[in-house]
Design an enzyme around this catalytic site. Structure first.
Site, PDB file in Angstrom:
ATOM      1  N   ASP A 182     -15.717   3.534   5.390  1.00  0.00           N
ATOM      2  CA  ASP A 182     -14.648   2.755   6.039  1.00  0.00           C
ATOM      3  C   ASP A 182     -14.854   3.366   7.691  1.00  0.00           C
ATOM      4  OD1 ASP A 182     -12.841   4.755   5.736  1.00  0.00           O
ATOM      5  OD2 ASP A 182     -11.523   3.822   4.616  1.00  0.00           O
TER       6      ASP A 182
ATOM      7  N   ASP B 164     -15.975   6.740   1.553  1.00  0.00           N
ATOM      8  CA  ASP B 164     -14.665   6.213   0.729  1.00  0.00           C
ATOM      9  C   ASP B 164     -14.948   5.644  -0.405  1.00  0.00           C
ATOM     10  OD1 ASP B 164     -11.981   6.296   0.703  1.00  0.00           O
ATOM     11  OD2 ASP B 164     -11.902   4.261   1.613  1.00  0.00           O
TER      12      ASP B 164
ATOM     13  N   ASP C   1     -13.074  11.555   2.924  1.00  0.00           N
ATOM     14  CA  ASP C   1     -12.186  11.378   4.019  1.00  0.00           C
ATOM     15  C   ASP C   1     -11.199  12.201   4.352  1.00  0.00           C
ATOM     16  OD1 ASP C   1     -10.763  10.935   1.738  1.00  0.00           O
ATOM     17  OD2 ASP C   1     -10.515   8.867   2.028  1.00  0.00           O
TER      18      ASP C   1
ATOM     19  N   LYS D 146       1.022  -1.346  -0.071  1.00  0.00           N
ATOM     20  CA  LYS D 146      -0.090   0.046   0.116  1.00  0.00           C
ATOM     21  C   LYS D 146       0.954   1.356  -0.054  1.00  0.00           C
ATOM     22  CE  LYS D 146      -4.085   2.002   1.085  1.00  0.00           C
ATOM     23  NZ  LYS D 146      -3.584   3.356   0.649  1.00  0.00           N
TER      24      LYS D 146
ATOM     25  N   ARG E 133       2.098   0.589   4.079  1.00  0.00           N
ATOM     26  CA  ARG E 133       2.099  -0.716   4.746  1.00  0.00           C
ATOM     27  C   ARG E 133       1.767  -1.832   3.666  1.00  0.00           C
ATOM     28  NH1 ARG E 133      -3.036   1.642   5.154  1.00  0.00           N
ATOM     29  NH2 ARG E 133      -4.823   0.559   4.551  1.00  0.00           N
TER      30      ARG E 133
ATOM     31  N   TYR F 157     -10.348  -6.401   2.244  1.00  0.00           N
ATOM     32  CA  TYR F 157      -8.979  -6.347   2.306  1.00  0.00           C
ATOM     33  C   TYR F 157      -8.277  -5.867   3.962  1.00  0.00           C
ATOM     34  CZ  TYR F 157      -9.089  -1.136   1.589  1.00  0.00           C
ATOM     35  OH  TYR F 157      -9.184   0.211   1.630  1.00  0.00           O
TER      36      TYR F 157
END
Length: 163
Positions: free
Chosen positions: A85, A90, A53, A17, A31, A127
C-alpha cells in the site's frame, strides 16, 4: 505446524478500524472504513513481530464466529495475501485457530474455498478506494510455507530492533 499468539483488533463484519496502542494495550477506534465494505474475517496482528510497514505483522483469522477486539488467539498460518500500500509492503497472513477441529482440513491457502479467497482479495483490493492518497496493490497469494517464513522474519525484525 507451529502455533502463534495473535491479538484480534477487528471482528469479522465490522466497518470500524480498531487499533491496539502497543504502549498502553488499549483498543482505539482509528476510523470507520470510507467504503461500504466490512472485514471478511477477524483481523489483528502477531504479537512480538515487526512487518515491512513498521507495525506488527497483520493476520486475518478464519473463525466460525467473530470475536471482539483485544481477544488473543493461538493460530497456525495457512497462507498469505501478498500486497503493498502507500506505506510499502503489507502482507496479510491468513490463519486458522490452532487445534479447532472445524479448521483442521485447512492446511494451506489452496484448502480455503476459492470464493472465500476471492472475497478476501476483493476486500483488500478495494477497501481504501475512497480514502485520499491511499491505495493497495495485490501481488498474489503465497502458501503456508511462505506465510511461515514471513512470520519468522517478523520475529527476527523485532529482535533486530532490540526488543
Amino acid at each position: 505446524m507451529t502455533a502463534y499468539d495473535v491479538v484480534i483488533e477487528i471482528p469479522k463484519g465490522s466497518r470500524n478500524k480498531y487499533e491496539v496502542d502497543h504502549e498502553t494495550g488499549r483498543v482505539y477506534l482509528d476510523r470507520v472504513l470510507f467504503t461500504a465494505f466490512v472485514y471478511p474475517a477477524d483481523y489483528g496482528f502477531f504479537e512480538n513481530t515487526l512487518g515491512d510497514d513498521g507495525d506488527p505483522l497483520d493476520v486475518l483469522v478464519l473463525l466460525e464466529y467473530p470475536v471482539f477486539p483485544g481477544v488473543g488467539i493461538k493460530v497456525r498460518p495457512v497462507g498469505v495475501l501478498k500486497m503493498s500500500d502507500e506505506a510499502g509492503g503489507d502482507a496479510k497472513i491468513i490463519a486458522v485457530q490452532h487445534k479447532d477441529p472445524r479448521w483442521q482440513h485447512i492446511q494451506d491457502v489452496n484448502d480455503i474455498p476459492e470464493y472465500t479467497r476471492k472475497e478476501i482479495e476483493h476486500f483488500f483490493a478495494r477497501y481504501k478506494d475512497l480514502e485520499p492518497g491511499k491505495f493497495v496493490t495485490i501481488e498474489g497469494w503465497g502458501d503456508a510455507a511462505e506465510a511461515e517464513k514471513i512470520v519468522q522474519a517478523g520475529f527476527a525484525n523485532l529482535e533486530a530492533q532490540g526488543h
